[in-house]
Design an enzyme around this catalytic site. Structure first.
Site, PDB file in Angstrom:
ATOM      1  N   HIS A 155       0.823  -1.209   0.000  1.00  0.00           N
ATOM      2  CA  HIS A 155       0.000   0.000   0.000  1.00  0.00           C
ATOM      3  C   HIS A 155       0.855   1.257   0.000  1.00  0.00           C
ATOM      4  O   HIS A 155       0.493   2.259  -0.615  1.00  0.00           O
ATOM      5  CB  HIS A 155      -0.932   0.012   1.216  1.00  0.00           C
ATOM      6  CG  HIS A 155      -2.232  -0.675   0.971  1.00  0.00           C
ATOM      7  ND1 HIS A 155      -3.345  -0.017   0.498  1.00  0.00           N
ATOM      8  CD2 HIS A 155      -2.597  -1.972   1.109  1.00  0.00           C
ATOM      9  CE1 HIS A 155      -4.348  -0.875   0.359  1.00  0.00           C
ATOM     10  NE2 HIS A 155      -3.918  -2.060   0.740  1.00  0.00           N
ATOM     11  N   GLU A 208      -5.084  -3.995  12.045  1.00  0.00           N
ATOM     12  CA  GLU A 208      -6.237  -3.734  11.181  1.00  0.00           C
ATOM     13  C   GLU A 208      -6.714  -5.053  10.553  1.00  0.00           C
ATOM     14  O   GLU A 208      -7.875  -5.426  10.659  1.00  0.00           O
ATOM     15  CB  GLU A 208      -5.821  -2.744  10.100  1.00  0.00           C
ATOM     16  CG  GLU A 208      -6.898  -2.442   9.077  1.00  0.00           C
ATOM     17  CD  GLU A 208      -6.362  -1.637   7.904  1.00  0.00           C
ATOM     18  OE1 GLU A 208      -7.193  -1.042   7.196  1.00  0.00           O
ATOM     19  OE2 GLU A 208      -5.130  -1.613   7.671  1.00  0.00           O
ATOM     20  N   HIS A 209      -5.809  -5.748   9.881  1.00  0.00           N
ATOM     21  CA  HIS A 209      -6.104  -7.048   9.275  1.00  0.00           C
ATOM     22  C   HIS A 209      -5.300  -8.132   9.990  1.00  0.00           C
ATOM     23  O   HIS A 209      -4.102  -7.974  10.203  1.00  0.00           O
ATOM     24  CB  HIS A 209      -5.700  -7.075   7.792  1.00  0.00           C
ATOM     25  CG  HIS A 209      -6.289  -5.977   6.969  1.00  0.00           C
ATOM     26  ND1 HIS A 209      -7.558  -6.028   6.439  1.00  0.00           N
ATOM     27  CD2 HIS A 209      -5.766  -4.788   6.569  1.00  0.00           C
ATOM     28  CE1 HIS A 209      -7.799  -4.933   5.744  1.00  0.00           C
ATOM     29  NE2 HIS A 209      -6.734  -4.144   5.813  1.00  0.00           N
ATOM     30  N   HIS A 234     -34.904  17.190  41.983  1.00  0.00           N
ATOM     31  CA  HIS A 234     -35.129  15.819  41.532  1.00  0.00           C
ATOM     32  C   HIS A 234     -36.115  15.123  42.474  1.00  0.00           C
ATOM     33  O   HIS A 234     -37.062  14.455  42.040  1.00  0.00           O
ATOM     34  CB  HIS A 234     -33.809  15.028  41.522  1.00  0.00           C
ATOM     35  CG  HIS A 234     -32.842  15.413  40.452  1.00  0.00           C
ATOM     36  ND1 HIS A 234     -32.418  16.695  40.256  1.00  0.00           N
ATOM     37  CD2 HIS A 234     -32.184  14.653  39.525  1.00  0.00           C
ATOM     38  CE1 HIS A 234     -31.544  16.725  39.257  1.00  0.00           C
ATOM     39  NE2 HIS A 234     -31.386  15.497  38.789  1.00  0.00           N
TER      40      HIS A 234
END
Length: 440
Positions: free
Chosen positions: A266, A334-335, A427
């Site tokens: 890549h 990632e992978h 409350h």
């Protein structure tokens, strides 16, 4: 022994050396942040004029300020140039990705009884707008176009913008145009890098301001997302590609070598490791790699060699597979592909990864393009807490509750006690008997 790949023997590494193995390219964005700031400011102040200038200066692309949006004629022409075989592959991938994400889509509304007279649940609705970023610097990535656009379409996001860098001819990649039209998206803009993130964060005369941006990108894109995180939701972390190929003694070294190559080509900012306890497998993968490099183009070969011979890639040799799994979990890739005759033996042990591909036939490449699950995955260790891109990234949840008159008393009593303990008078009054007897 002469080796072709970087080799790291964990048992022989000092803690500091081992820690360096976990560093990714985007770990230190300091240098990018300073360079990105003036780009962001220019886009914020000058809008389309700045985008046109950066297209020329940074992408070498002639894009006039009034030509940033891709027109219908350009989409038609680009789609017509896509070869038939490529178009067929794109449509095959589209159908698989669509099918997967349609199954993932939750029911619009869910209510369930949680106590007598009490219904609680949630409603899902699409976010108002999203910008899908498709990078181009080191190639063209129509697969990223499919992965980012399809879940947005399935989630029915009202406004979907595709942003992608123009090529040297000033046009968008033909296959990317084909992908966008194949899923019904026609709002496409020629801008990339940090300037694209700024464009959708602030909006320009042409590019719409968006609520969120998704998609992978370079450290320039990552830096811009970080700086603009108060202007636009930066989406799941997705930086430069990374992978671990986990191989035990039963692995096929040739196939493991081919899969190790996948993310390393890549770019030089990628990361890719073979992690194994078997020196024979390590040696065989190392020996195969030059034969694979011979078949690559010069550019991809240089990228792969830079990674696999550098500090963010190569072979990590462990004492046993237990240590290999521990390293893999700490890395949170990632992978992650498991090369083993019995890959399911590792499934329960592997807890941190963007995706886990089981077995030698589940090539990382298949996950990148055609399997169906989203290939836009968390990087830089974010897989420890983050998830793959999905329809959920394009949806928002709103809690829903309904309390009947019969269900109210026990809830009010418990809430009143807690409110008094925490010192919230208002409350407590809101759920006191006073609620049913207003003052006159």
């Amino acid at each position: 022994m002469t080796t072709n790949l970087s080799r790291f023997v964990l048992a022989n590494m000092a803690p500091q050396e081992r820690a360096r193995l976990f560093l990714r390219a985007e770990a230190d964005l300091g240098g990018y942040l300073d360079k990105v700031r003036p780009i962001i400011e220019a886009v914020r102040e000058r809008g389309d004029a700045a985008l046109s200038q950066f297209a020329q200066d940074l992408d070498g692309a002639p894009v006039p300020a009034d030509g940033i949006k891709v027109g219908e004629a350009e989409i038609e022409q680009g789609c017509a140039r896509v070869p038939a075989e490529l178009a067929k592959a794109i449509l095959y991938a589209r159908d698989n990705i669509l099918a997967y994400h349609r199954i993932q889509l939750p029911k619009p509304m869910m209510l369930t009884p949680v106590a007598s007279g009490v219904l609680a649940g949630e409603r899902w609705a699409p976010i108002p707008s999203v910008a899908c970023y498709v990078p181009r610097g080191k190639g063209s990535f129509p697969s990223v176009c499919l992965m980012t656009l399809i879940p947005a379409v399935v989630a029915k996001v009202p406004r979907i913008a595709l942003i992608t860098p123009p090529g040297p001819d000033g046009k968008v990649d033909d296959a990317t145009l084909f992908c966008a039209r194949a899923v019904g998206v026609t709002d496409i803009y020629k801008c990339g890098g940090a300037q694209a993130v700024a464009a959708v964060a602030y909006g320009t005369q042409t590019v719409p301001k968006c609520d969120k941006i998704v998609g992978p990108g370079s450290p320039w894109v990552v830096a811009a997302k970080q700086l603009l995180s108060r202007q636009i939701d930066p989406g799941p972390p997705a930086g430069p590609s990374e992978a671990i190929v986990l191989a035990d003694s039963t692995a096929n070294a040739w196939k493991a070598a081919l899969d190790l190559l996948n993310e390393s080509e890549h770019g030089p900012d990628s990361s890719a490791f073979l992690v194994t306890s078997d020196a024979r497998i390590a040696d065989a993968v190392d020996a195969y790699m030059p034969k694979i490099w011979e078949r690559q183009s010069e550019g991809r070969r240089k990228f792969s060699q830079a990674v696999l011979k550098g500090k963010r890639g190569g072979i990590v040799l462990t004492r046993d597979m237990e240590e290999a799994v521990a390293f893999t979990n700490e890395y949170a890739a990632e992978h992650l592909q498991v090369h083993s005759a019995d890959p399911f033996a590792y499934v329960e042990k592997l807890v941190n990864a963007g995706e886990i591909l089981l077995g030698e036939h589940a090539a990382i490449c298949l996950g990148n393009f055609v399997l169906g699950p989203n290939a836009v995955l968390p990087t830089a260790g974010a897989a420890k807490t983050a998830s793959p891109l999905s329809v959920y990234d394009y949806l928002k949840r709103t809690s829903l509750v309904h309390v009947t008159e019969a269900g109210y008393p026990p809830l009010a009593a418990a809430a009143h006690t807690l409110a008094e303990y925490e010192g919230f008078d208002g409350h407590a009054l809101a759920v006191s008997p006073w609620r049913d007897t207003p003052p006159k």
